[in-house]
Design an enzyme around this catalytic site. Structure first.
Site, mmCIF file in Angstrom:
data_model
loop_
_atom_site.group_PDB
_atom_site.id
_atom_site.type_symbol
_atom_site.label_atom_id
_atom_site.label_comp_id
_atom_site.label_asym_id
_atom_site.label_seq_id
_atom_site.Cartn_x
_atom_site.Cartn_y
_atom_site.Cartn_z
ATOM 1 N N ARG A 53 -20.167 6.666 -6.612
ATOM 2 C CA ARG A 53 -21.299 6.915 -6.006
ATOM 3 C C ARG A 53 -21.777 5.510 -5.350
ATOM 4 N NH1 ARG A 53 -26.033 7.264 -8.392
ATOM 5 N NH2 ARG A 53 -25.080 8.815 -9.756
ATOM 6 N N TYR A 105 -31.808 13.110 19.213
ATOM 7 C CA TYR A 105 -30.811 14.066 18.721
ATOM 8 C C TYR A 105 -31.696 15.198 17.941
ATOM 9 C CZ TYR A 105 -27.356 16.108 15.786
ATOM 10 O OH TYR A 105 -26.442 17.068 15.331
ATOM 11 N N ASP A 177 -29.908 4.336 17.158
ATOM 12 C CA ASP A 177 -28.647 5.181 16.949
ATOM 13 C C ASP A 177 -27.623 5.000 18.181
ATOM 14 O OD1 ASP A 177 -26.675 7.520 17.470
ATOM 15 O OD2 ASP A 177 -28.171 9.024 16.626
ATOM 16 N N LYS A 202 -18.196 11.325 15.826
ATOM 17 C CA LYS A 202 -18.150 11.507 17.176
ATOM 18 C C LYS A 202 -16.825 10.342 17.684
ATOM 19 C CE LYS A 202 -21.328 14.226 16.825
ATOM 20 N NZ LYS A 202 -22.562 14.027 17.050
HETATM 21 C C1 LIG Z 1 -24.075 14.202 16.244
HETATM 22 C C2 LIG Z 1 -25.086 13.140 16.315
HETATM 23 C C3 LIG Z 1 -25.889 12.811 15.211
HETATM 24 C C4 LIG Z 1 -25.645 13.675 13.939
HETATM 25 O O1 LIG Z 1 -24.590 13.464 13.192
HETATM 26 P P1 LIG Z 1 -23.800 14.474 12.426
HETATM 27 O O2 LIG Z 1 -22.564 13.514 12.028
HETATM 28 O O3 LIG Z 1 -23.463 15.499 13.118
HETATM 29 O O4 LIG Z 1 -24.545 14.456 10.995
HETATM 30 C C5 LIG Z 1 -26.939 11.943 15.118
HETATM 31 N N1 LIG Z 1 -26.951 11.012 16.432
HETATM 32 C C6 LIG Z 1 -26.199 11.492 17.694
HETATM 33 C C7 LIG Z 1 -26.643 10.798 18.847
HETATM 34 C C8 LIG Z 1 -25.449 12.433 17.417
HETATM 35 O O5 LIG Z 1 -24.573 12.889 18.498
#
Ligand SMILES: *Cc1c(COP(=O)(O)O)cnc(C)c1O
Length: 389
Positions: A53, A105, A177, A202
Site C-alpha cells: 500500500r 466530470y 484534470d 482513458k
Molecule cells: C473518466 C473520467 C474521470 C474519472 O475517472 P475513472 O477512471 O472513471 O474513475 C475523471 N475525469 C475525466 C475527465 C474523465 O473522463
C-alpha cells in the site's frame, strides 16, 4: 537518465525502464511484483519497500513514468481516476472553499456536491472561461481552483495560465484534470498548475481494459503531502494493473495521433450534415475556446460532441450505429459513443445538466482506431435513418 532533450514520444517508451531492477537485468519490461510485504534485512534499518500500500516496485515504475512525462517531481497511481481526484481533494481541510469548473466530470461533481460538504468543505461552480467571474468567486477561505480543460462533454476550454495567475495572486492551489489531452499535448505543470490529475482509464491506458488514476505534483512538498494521503486513504493501483498501464502508455503517442486525425475528418463531415445542430471540438475555428486551446495545447484531441434535434432522432441514430460501442468512457482503441444525459452526467440533476448544455440530443464520440472511412460510412447511414424519424 533521459537522453538530452529527449522528446516525449521517446520517454513514453523508455521512462518505465529506468529503475534499478531493469538496469541490472536488462529486462525491457518492468516486472510485476506480486508481493504485499517485503522482508527487511536489518533489525533497525528498512529497505525502500515495506508494504505494497505504501509502495510497490511496479507501481513505482509507473509513478516515476507519469512524473517524468508530466515534468513533475512526484507521481502517484490510484485505483481509479476518481480515486486520484478524491485523494487530491483530501489535501483540503474543514472550512476551506473550492472554485470548480462548471462543466466538471460527473463523478467529480458528485464528490464535490455530495461528500465534501459533509466535511465542511464548500464549493462554487464557475464558468472558468469568464475570468471576472472567477475573481468575484474568490473568498478569504478559497484554497483551490479546480480546472478541467477540455471539459466533459462539451469540450469547453479554460485559459490555464490566466487561472493560475488568479490563483497565485490569491494564494490558492490549482489542480487540473488532464485526461482529455494527456501529457503529450498539454503541459499544465509548465503553466504553473500545482497538480495534474488523470483518469488513466482513458487515453493513457487506451484499451478499455483497466480503470486507473494518476496524479503528479510539481512541488516536492505537495508531493509528500499527497503521498501521505495516498497511503492513508489506500486507494492504490495494484501491481498487475500498474504493469498493464505501463505497457499501454508506450503506444499512446501513436494511438492519440491517429485517432485525432480521424476526429478532425469526422468533425469536418458532421459540421456539414443538415441534421447536426452543433459540433463541439476545440479544433474548430468557430469553437469559442479555439484560440486559447491552440495556445496551450498541441492537439485538438480525439473526442468530439455534437447535438441532434431531440431524443427521438438521437435514439434512432444510436441504435443504427454499427461500429462504435455505445458506452461510458472514452480514449479506447474502439470508438465509443456516449449519451452524457444518462451516462457520464446521469448523476447530475436535470436542471444542472441542462444549464450546462447537456440536452437530450447531445452525444459524445471518442474516436478509436478503426479506419476513418468505415466510421464515416457508419455515421452516414445512421444519420440517414435518424433523419427519417
Ligand atoms: C473518466 C473520467 C474521470 C474519472 O475517472 P475513472 O477512471 O472513471 O474513475 C475523471 N475525469 C475525466 C475527465 C474523465 O473522463
Amino acid at each position: 537518465m533521459s537522453f538530452p532533450n529527449e522528446r516525449l514520444e521517446t520517454s513514453l517508451i523508455l521512462a518505465s525502464t529506468r529503475g534499478d531492477y531493469e538496469q541490472k537485468t536488462g529486462a525491457v519490461n518492468v516486472p510485476i511484483y506480486l508481493s504485499s510485504t517485503f522482508h527487511q534485512e536489518s533489525f533497525d534499518s528498512f529497505g525502500p519497500y515495506d508494504y505494497s500500500r505504501s509502495g510497490n516496485p511496479t507501481r513505482d515504475a509507473l509513478e516515476k513514468t507519469i512524473a517524468e512525462l508530466e515534468g513533475g517531481t512526484r507521481g502517484f497511481a490510484f485505483a481509479t481516476g476518481i480515486a486520484s481526484i478524491t485523494s487530491a481533494f483530501m489535501l483540503l481541510s474543514a472550512g476551506d472553499h473550492i472554485i470548480i469548473t462548471e462543466d466538471v466530470y460527473g463523478g467529480t461533481f458528485r464528490f464535490v456536491t455530495e461528500i465534501l460538504p459533509r466535511f465542511a468543505i464548500e464549493h462554487t461552480f464557475v464558468d472558468l472561461s469568464n475570468l471576472e467571474e472567477v475573481k468575484n468567486a474568490i473568498k478569504p477561505n478559497t484554497k483551490l481552483i479546480y480546472i478541467e480543460t477540455p471539459s466533459n462533454p462539451r469540450l469547453g476550454i479554460t485559459d490555464i495560465a490566466s487561472i493560475v495567475e488568479i490563483a497565485k495572486t490569491n494564494d490558492c492551489l490549482t489542480f487540473l484534470d488532464n485526461t482529455f489531452m494527456t501529457p503529450l499535448h498539454q503541459r499544465p505543470l509548465e503553466l504553473g498548475v500545482d497538480m495534474v490529475l488523470h483518469s488513466a482509464t482513458k487515453f493513457l491506458s487506451g484499451h478499455s481494459d483497466i480503470v486507473a488514476g494518476l496524479a503528479v505534483t510539481k512541488d516536492e512538498e505537495l508531493g509528500k503531502r499527497l503521498g501521505f494521503i495516498q497511503n492513508s486513504f489506500g486507494a492504490v493501483l495494484g501491481a498487475q494493473d500498474s504493469y498493464t498501464l505501463i505497457q499501454n502508455i508506450k503506444t499512446m503517442g501513436i494511438r492519440f495521433e491517429k485517432s485525432t486525425e480521424a476526429a478532425q475528418k469526422i468533425v469536418d463531415y458532421l459540421v456539414k450534415h443538415p441534421l447536426v445542430e452543433e459540433v463541439f471540438y476545440p479544433g474548430l475555428p468557430t469553437h469559442p475556446g479555439h484560440e486559447i486551446h491552440a495556445k496551450q495545447s498541441t492537439s485538438a484531441g480525439a473526442v468530439l460532441s455534437f447535438r441532434l434535434p431531440n431524443r427521438a432522432t438521437t435514439k434512432a441514430f444510436v441504435e443504427s450505429m454499427k461500429i462504435p460501442v455505445f458506452a461510458v468512457s472514452l480514449g479506447g482503441v474502439e470508438s465509443i459513443l456516449s449519451y452524457p444525459t444518462t451516462m457520464s452526467h446521469g448523476s447530475m440533476p436535470k436542471e444542472e445538466r441542462e444549464k450546462r448544455g447537456i440536452t437530450d440530443g447531445l452525444l459524445r464520440f471518442s474516436v478509436g482506431l478503426e479506419h476513418v472511412d468505415d466510421l464515416l460510412a457508419d455515421f452516414e447511414q445512421a444519420l440517414k435513418i435518424a433523419q427519417e424519424v
